[in-house]
Design an enzyme around this catalytic site. Sequence first.
Site, PDB file in Angstrom:
ATOM      1  N   GLU A  35       0.834  -1.208   0.000  1.00 54.30           N
ATOM      2  CA  GLU A  35       0.000   0.000   0.000  1.00 54.30           C
ATOM      3  C   GLU A  35       0.865   1.253   0.000  1.00 54.30           C
ATOM      4  O   GLU A  35       1.801   1.370   0.803  1.00 54.30           O
ATOM      5  CB  GLU A  35      -0.919  -0.031   1.226  1.00 54.30           C
ATOM      6  CG  GLU A  35      -2.327   0.413   0.940  1.00 54.30           C
ATOM      7  CD  GLU A  35      -3.072  -0.513  -0.036  1.00 54.30           C
ATOM      8  OE1 GLU A  35      -3.159  -0.160  -1.231  1.00 54.30           O
ATOM      9  OE2 GLU A  35      -3.555  -1.560   0.415  1.00 54.30           O
ATOM     10  N   ASP A  64       3.238   2.124  -4.734  1.00 54.29           N
ATOM     11  CA  ASP A  64       3.292   2.284  -6.209  1.00 54.29           C
ATOM     12  C   ASP A  64       3.970   3.592  -6.626  1.00 54.29           C
ATOM     13  O   ASP A  64       4.812   3.607  -7.511  1.00 54.29           O
ATOM     14  CB  ASP A  64       1.924   2.085  -6.887  1.00 54.29           C
ATOM     15  CG  ASP A  64       0.817   3.035  -6.470  1.00 54.29           C
ATOM     16  OD1 ASP A  64       1.020   3.811  -5.510  1.00 54.29           O
ATOM     17  OD2 ASP A  64      -0.255   3.000  -7.117  1.00 54.29           O
ATOM     18  N   ALA A  98     -15.189   3.415  -2.005  1.00 57.61           N
ATOM     19  CA  ALA A  98     -14.940   2.442  -0.936  1.00 57.61           C
ATOM     20  C   ALA A  98     -13.521   1.899  -0.982  1.00 57.61           C
ATOM     21  O   ALA A  98     -13.184   0.950  -0.285  1.00 57.61           O
ATOM     22  CB  ALA A  98     -15.939   1.291  -1.048  1.00 57.61           C
ATOM     23  N   GLY A  99     -12.665   2.484  -1.823  1.00 59.02           N
ATOM     24  CA  GLY A  99     -11.283   2.000  -1.897  1.00 59.02           C
ATOM     25  C   GLY A  99     -11.137   0.782  -2.793  1.00 59.02           C
ATOM     26  O   GLY A  99     -10.146   0.062  -2.720  1.00 59.02           O
ATOM     27  N   LEU A 100     -12.114   0.515  -3.668  1.00 53.03           N
ATOM     28  CA  LEU A 100     -12.015  -0.617  -4.596  1.00 53.03           C
ATOM     29  C   LEU A 100     -11.807  -0.128  -6.034  1.00 53.03           C
ATOM     30  O   LEU A 100     -12.062  -0.839  -6.987  1.00 53.03           O
ATOM     31  CB  LEU A 100     -13.261  -1.505  -4.501  1.00 53.03           C
ATOM     32  CG  LEU A 100     -13.531  -2.102  -3.112  1.00 53.03           C
ATOM     33  CD1 LEU A 100     -14.798  -2.948  -3.133  1.00 53.03           C
ATOM     34  CD2 LEU A 100     -12.350  -2.943  -2.624  1.00 53.03           C
ATOM     35  N   ASP A 153      -3.937   1.009  -9.754  1.00 52.64           N
ATOM     36  CA  ASP A 153      -5.358   0.724  -9.985  1.00 52.64           C
ATOM     37  C   ASP A 153      -5.656   0.568 -11.478  1.00 52.64           C
ATOM     38  O   ASP A 153      -6.363  -0.353 -11.900  1.00 52.64           O
ATOM     39  CB  ASP A 153      -6.232   1.839  -9.406  1.00 52.64           C
ATOM     40  CG  ASP A 153      -5.940   2.079  -7.929  1.00 52.64           C
ATOM     41  OD1 ASP A 153      -5.304   1.201  -7.306  1.00 52.64           O
ATOM     42  OD2 ASP A 153      -6.339   3.131  -7.413  1.00 52.64           O
TER      43      ASP A 153
HETATM   44  C1  GLA Z   1      -5.022   4.643  -4.319  1.00 51.42           C
HETATM   45  C2  GLA Z   1      -4.177   5.064  -5.520  1.00 51.42           C
HETATM   46  C3  GLA Z   1      -3.142   3.996  -5.865  1.00 51.42           C
HETATM   47  C4  GLA Z   1      -2.329   3.587  -4.633  1.00 51.42           C
HETATM   48  C5  GLA Z   1      -3.254   3.292  -3.457  1.00 51.42           C
HETATM   49  C6  GLA Z   1      -2.506   3.057  -2.179  1.00 51.42           C
HETATM   50  O1  GLA Z   1      -5.803   3.539  -4.652  1.00 51.42           O
HETATM   51  O2  GLA Z   1      -5.014   5.285  -6.636  1.00 51.42           O
HETATM   52  O3  GLA Z   1      -2.309   4.462  -6.884  1.00 51.42           O
HETATM   53  O4  GLA Z   1      -1.385   4.558  -4.312  1.00 51.42           O
HETATM   54  O5  GLA Z   1      -4.184   4.343  -3.226  1.00 51.42           O
HETATM   55  O6  GLA Z   1      -1.761   1.898  -2.248  1.00 51.42           O
END
Ligand code: GLA
Length: 383
Positions: free
Chosen positions: A33, A36, A122-124, A171
Amino acid sequence: MTDLDRLYGEFRRQFGGEPKVYRAPGRVNIIGEHTDYNDGFVLPAALELATYAAISARDDRTLRVRSLLMDETVSFSLDETAPKPRKHWSDYVHGVAVVFQGAGHRLAGADVMIWSDVPLGAGLSSSAALEVATGYALLTNTGLEVDLTRLALACQRAENEFVGMRCGIMDQFIACHGATGHALLIDCRSLDRRLVPVDPKARLMICNTGIHHEHAAGEYNMRRRDCEEGVRRLSKALPGITALRDVSADQLERHADLLTPLVHRRCRHIVTENARTVRAADALEAGDLALVGRLMNESHVSMRDDFEISCREVDIMVELNAAVEGVYGARMTGGGFGGCTISLVDADAVEDFTHRVADGYRAATTVEPQIFSCSPGAGVGAV
Ligand code: GLA
């Protein structure tokens, strides 16, 4: 009637004609996490939850986009000279078109209808799924070949430069290159990738805390700045480095006096998380789910204490997840400050997990969590 039937039906009713439909998945990150944008490693999987873009060509230079979820239609001209974001869901689509056109692709006009079952915010990675689905649709509609890595980079650029979120490549890359039954180890510096099979005896359980902090994007950009400051200060003693990817845990501790305590903690998360991610990919490949789970647990502690991107509800959810028998490991997934947790769970324990976690979370927070039992799905493509 399935949701896909509804998308075709609404398209015919509102726009007329027969669309082509493309799909790009949401993603869950198993481990790695905030690594990237530090040129490091991530290990996400594409989901079966996805965003769908139905498209048909127009004979003018208009892009008309309708979102069934938002119940809104927006139009842009592909000939506008100074395109501007509106702080609106359509910026993701508009931004992708602007980036392609800026790179010299003259896109054909189109009617586009969007539908999604990726939970929003939601972080997806609902936004990457939207960018990649529409990007793929726009290129194909224009008769252009799609190079998946270039598509991912263009979508990231749209988000960085048009939407204004300084996200990394994870992502968009997994939405492009995901594969059924596999996680993907991505080297975010070289963009080398390695598919890693996920043992079907384990499920990826995703629990949505229902919490979404407004300041998340600002905090995200601040974490990036902290990491950049770490590189700047450490490079006084380690002149060859260009990113935290280049720093080992030993080097970081040896030169900790160059850093403020806060920047030291931020760097420690990234440096240790990179090492955990590479180990987790090997362990997953070897079928050592217990080790993958331990690394996931350690990752959560590091995000909570060193990178400080967790929050009370997420910590409660992770503890509830980890307490269920049959869980190998649990952590927050995604950018942070709310959103979802991911657990690696024995397939036989899924039912018990779902009940216990839902009851426990409801009792602790009064919020009803959404819980998804997932296995890795495919990357972008035609439906
Ligand atoms: C978000 C960003 C990704 C990554 C994550 C954390 O999803 O879009 O590029 O940095 O947070 O790991």
